[in-house]
Design a protein around this motif. Structure first.
Motif, PDB file in Angstrom:
ATOM      1  N   ARG A 239       5.031  11.193   6.376  1.00  0.00           N
ATOM      2  CA  ARG A 239       5.312   9.749   6.074  1.00  0.00           C
ATOM      3  C   ARG A 239       5.475   8.973   7.384  1.00  0.00           C
ATOM      4  O   ARG A 239       4.548   7.898   7.415  1.00  0.00           O
ATOM      5  CB  ARG A 239       6.238   9.760   5.165  1.00  0.00           C
ATOM      6  CG  ARG A 239       5.777   9.589   3.714  1.00  0.00           C
ATOM      7  CD  ARG A 239       6.481   9.129   2.654  1.00  0.00           C
ATOM      8  NE  ARG A 239       5.991   9.482   1.449  1.00  0.00           N
ATOM      9  CZ  ARG A 239       6.474  10.615   0.634  1.00  0.00           C
ATOM     10  NH1 ARG A 239       7.527  11.097   0.897  1.00  0.00           N
ATOM     11  NH2 ARG A 239       5.762  11.066  -0.407  1.00  0.00           N
TER      12      ARG A 239
ATOM     13  N   ASN B  59       3.246   1.583  -0.796  1.00  0.00           N
ATOM     14  CA  ASN B  59       3.206   2.359  -1.843  1.00  0.00           C
ATOM     15  C   ASN B  59       2.985   1.479  -3.227  1.00  0.00           C
ATOM     16  O   ASN B  59       2.381   1.978  -4.151  1.00  0.00           O
ATOM     17  CB  ASN B  59       4.536   2.989  -2.053  1.00  0.00           C
ATOM     18  CG  ASN B  59       4.535   4.169  -0.910  1.00  0.00           C
ATOM     19  OD1 ASN B  59       3.436   4.569  -0.463  1.00  0.00           O
ATOM     20  ND2 ASN B  59       5.911   4.705  -0.545  1.00  0.00           N
ATOM     21  N   ALA B  60       3.701   0.287  -3.197  1.00  0.00           N
ATOM     22  CA  ALA B  60       3.865  -0.471  -4.390  1.00  0.00           C
ATOM     23  C   ALA B  60       2.446  -0.942  -4.598  1.00  0.00           C
ATOM     24  O   ALA B  60       1.892  -1.112  -5.903  1.00  0.00           O
ATOM     25  CB  ALA B  60       4.671  -1.616  -4.331  1.00  0.00           C
TER      26      ALA B  60
ATOM     27  N   ARG C  50       7.145   0.372   1.847  1.00  0.00           N
ATOM     28  CA  ARG C  50       7.673   0.347   0.424  1.00  0.00           C
ATOM     29  C   ARG C  50       6.417  -0.592  -0.106  1.00  0.00           C
ATOM     30  O   ARG C  50       5.929  -0.566  -1.260  1.00  0.00           O
ATOM     31  CB  ARG C  50       8.736  -0.582   0.433  1.00  0.00           C
ATOM     32  CG  ARG C  50       9.940   0.270   0.425  1.00  0.00           C
ATOM     33  CD  ARG C  50      11.101  -0.582  -0.033  1.00  0.00           C
ATOM     34  NE  ARG C  50      11.679  -1.319   1.068  1.00  0.00           N
ATOM     35  CZ  ARG C  50      12.464  -1.045   2.115  1.00  0.00           C
ATOM     36  NH1 ARG C  50      12.872   0.366   2.213  1.00  0.00           N
ATOM     37  NH2 ARG C  50      12.669  -1.693   2.820  1.00  0.00           N
ATOM     38  N   TRP C  51       5.965  -1.664   0.703  1.00  0.00           N
ATOM     39  CA  TRP C  51       4.561  -2.602   0.373  1.00  0.00           C
ATOM     40  C   TRP C  51       3.383  -1.799  -0.070  1.00  0.00           C
ATOM     41  O   TRP C  51       3.018  -1.953  -1.035  1.00  0.00           O
ATOM     42  CB  TRP C  51       4.536  -3.660   1.212  1.00  0.00           C
ATOM     43  CG  TRP C  51       5.554  -4.557   1.580  1.00  0.00           C
ATOM     44  CD1 TRP C  51       6.611  -5.101   0.597  1.00  0.00           C
ATOM     45  CD2 TRP C  51       5.925  -5.368   2.595  1.00  0.00           C
ATOM     46  NE1 TRP C  51       7.440  -5.960   1.134  1.00  0.00           N
ATOM     47  CE2 TRP C  51       6.822  -6.079   2.461  1.00  0.00           C
ATOM     48  CE3 TRP C  51       5.224  -5.726   3.978  1.00  0.00           C
ATOM     49  CZ2 TRP C  51       7.518  -7.125   3.410  1.00  0.00           C
ATOM     50  CZ3 TRP C  51       5.648  -6.394   4.690  1.00  0.00           C
ATOM     51  CH2 TRP C  51       6.830  -7.132   4.536  1.00  0.00           C
TER      52      TRP C  51
ATOM     53  N   PRO D 155       9.463   0.946   7.734  1.00  0.00           N
ATOM     54  CA  PRO D 155      10.066   1.397   6.252  1.00  0.00           C
ATOM     55  C   PRO D 155       9.534   0.259   5.154  1.00  0.00           C
ATOM     56  O   PRO D 155       8.878   0.467   4.085  1.00  0.00           O
ATOM     57  CB  PRO D 155      11.588   1.542   6.305  1.00  0.00           C
ATOM     58  CG  PRO D 155      11.622   1.741   7.723  1.00  0.00           C
ATOM     59  CD  PRO D 155      10.298   1.305   8.612  1.00  0.00           C
ATOM     60  N   GLU D 156       9.300  -1.045   5.437  1.00  0.00           N
ATOM     61  CA  GLU D 156       9.176  -1.964   4.697  1.00  0.00           C
ATOM     62  C   GLU D 156       7.674  -2.039   4.389  1.00  0.00           C
ATOM     63  O   GLU D 156       7.204  -2.191   3.199  1.00  0.00           O
ATOM     64  CB  GLU D 156       9.541  -3.273   5.549  1.00  0.00           C
ATOM     65  CG  GLU D 156       9.244  -4.565   4.816  1.00  0.00           C
ATOM     66  CD  GLU D 156      10.753  -5.097   4.049  1.00  0.00           C
ATOM     67  OE1 GLU D 156      11.046  -4.735   2.950  1.00  0.00           O
ATOM     68  OE2 GLU D 156      11.660  -5.511   4.904  1.00  0.00           O
TER      69      GLU D 156
ATOM     70  N   ALA E 292       5.168  -6.978  -3.980  1.00  0.00           N
ATOM     71  CA  ALA E 292       4.869  -6.139  -2.465  1.00  0.00           C
ATOM     72  C   ALA E 292       3.700  -7.083  -2.106  1.00  0.00           C
ATOM     73  O   ALA E 292       3.694  -7.432  -0.797  1.00  0.00           O
ATOM     74  CB  ALA E 292       4.497  -4.990  -2.736  1.00  0.00           C
TER      75      ALA E 292
ATOM     76  N   ASP F 102       8.918  13.455   4.127  1.00  0.00           N
ATOM     77  CA  ASP F 102       9.847  12.600   4.575  1.00  0.00           C
ATOM     78  C   ASP F 102      10.121  12.319   6.081  1.00  0.00           C
ATOM     79  O   ASP F 102       9.919  11.405   6.631  1.00  0.00           O
ATOM     80  CB  ASP F 102      11.055  12.277   3.902  1.00  0.00           C
ATOM     81  CG  ASP F 102      11.034  11.550   2.513  1.00  0.00           C
ATOM     82  OD1 ASP F 102       9.857  10.981   2.320  1.00  0.00           O
ATOM     83  OD2 ASP F 102      11.856  11.718   1.525  1.00  0.00           O
TER      84      ASP F 102
END
Ligand code: HEM
Length: 387
Positions: free
Chosen positions: A138, A164-165, A161-162, A157-158, A185, A134
């Motif tokens: 990352r 990873n999804a 998230r996209w 960060p956004e 995502a 973290d």
């Protein structure tokens, strides 16, 4: 061909897949992996041969394209333009346009910024025990790819998230909830990229998106849909594998008391504990290889994670040896789909390791790191350390 059984989600395998790979190589260059219901290439020679053979490819033969369920349509609409999922002629066209924009000058231009970013991340390390994934592994790749593309860094960060999804679509045992998250995502990512590309068209900058907009081959530009997919691919492909290479690498170094960050160490990490373990190819025409007759439409697995441990190409392959002169692996693939980001990933890893070990000479593990259940990826859940 021998049949071997191994669940890719078995906890023991997730923690250490290498004993199974050793069994697989001992059984021959090809095994039938019963859980995947396909022949899989186990050795360096077999994986390398198939990766480079044009009678095999990533795009499904016409008659075998699976019907796409409605709820997954937005995801596959993006995949339809991904060079990673295509073969010539579209693959060659997209890849050469990207390579033209992804120049060595542009990559070298990122070098200094990578070092500065590593120092900044280390300055922000918390006191006591913390997760190095973290805090370091990352944020680094996503920030660098955002810089490369020219996307605002605070979107990191956004984007993560996209990404990873979306990557959840490729993991063994995905659920409907994973699929819904991947589609949501994808839609958010596409909308963001569409707006961003439109802005760059009228306001060109010195970044990869602007170069891709301008890139022309035989007078043919990338379409907006191709551009969107290419940017998403660079983010997704460039992020997860680099995070886990760094995590796996730091783990190996700390376990073996190794400090450093030269190119030899980077190659040894990629050989010893790579982040991507299994890719597949479709067979386009009947072909006999390694004693097995493949038929059009068959799928074949390529065990990239097994290759670096093949004693035919590396002496004492189970030993992590950063002084190894020529670590042989196929962790970036080979042939027409060889990783476009390999020079960037290698540079990032070398700088990240150098700066980390130089700034934190007393870095040590806190507890035994565990790998996450994310096959065909191979990476840690977290990497708890103390400086
Ligand atoms: C250590 C980090 C990385 C590893 C281990 C890795 C590994 C791979 C592998 C194995 C492939 C080939 C897949 C196949 O043949 O089926 C591939 C393709 C690709 N990689 Fe990477 N990669 C890494 C980092 C990156 C980065 C940083 C980027 C971009 C910024 C990137 C972009 C791509 C793209 C665009 C492809 C598709 C190439 C094509 O289909 O022609 N990768 N990568």
């Amino acid at each position: 061909m021998q049949t071997l059984s191994q669940s890719p989600t078995d906890p023991l395998f997730v923690q250490n897949p290498y004993p199974f790979y050793a069994r697989a190589r001992a059984a021959g260059p090809l095994i039938w992996w019963s859980e995947y219901k396909m022949a899989c290439a186990t050795t360096h020679a077999a994986v390398n041969t198939i990766l480079r053979d044009r009678r095999f490819g990533r795009e499904a033969p016409e008659e075998l394209r699976p019907a796409i369920p409605d709820h997954l349509a937005p995801f596959y609409a993006v995949e339809a333009h991904s060079m990673l999922e295509l073969e010539p002629p579209r693959h060659s066209r997209l890849r050469s346009l990207v390579l033209r924009a992804f120049t060595s000058r542009r990559i070298a231009g990122l070098k200094e910024g990578i070092g500065v970013l590593c120092h900044d991340l280390i300055d922000a390390f918390p006191e006591g025990a913390f997760d190095l994934l973290d805090a370091y592994a990352r944020p680094l790749p996503v920030t660098i790819i955002a810089r490369l593309l020219g996307v605002p860094e605070d979107m990191g960060p956004e984007l993560l998230r996209w990404s990873n999804a979306m990557v959840g679509m490729y993991m063994a045992g995905r659920t409907r909830a994973d699929e819904d998250a991947a589609v949501a995502a994808t839609e958010a990512f596409v909308e963001f990229m569409r707006g961003y590309i439109a802005a760059r068209r009228s306001d060109p900058r010195d970044d990869l998106i602007t170069s891709l907009i301008a890139a022309e081959e035989d007078g043919e530009r990338l379409s907006t849909e191709e551009l969107i997919t290419t940017c998403i691919l660079l983010l997704n492909a460039g992020h997860e594998a680099t995070v886990h290479s760094l995590g796996n690498g730091v783990k190996a170094c700390l376990e073996q008391g190794v400090r450093g960050g030269d190119d030899t160490l980077v190659e040894e990490i990629l050989r010893y504990d790579p982040p991507l373990h299994l890719f597949t190819r479709y067979v386009y025409e009947e072909v006999e290889l390694f004693g097995h007759r493949f038929r059009r439409g068959d799928e074949v697995g390529l065990m990239l994670g097994s290759v670096g441990r093949d004693a035919a190409v590396n002496d004492t392959p189970e030993v992590f040896d950063p002084s190894r002169a020529a670590a042989t692996h196929l962790s970036f693939g080979a042939g027409p789909h060889f990783c476009v980001g390999a020079p960037l990933a290698r540079m990032e890893m070398a700088i990240a390791l150098q700066v980390l070990f130089q700034r934190c000479p007393a870095l040590q593990l806190v507890g035994q790191p565990r790998y996450a259940d994310i096959y065909h990826f191979h990476g840690l859940e977290r990497l708890m350390v103390r400086c």
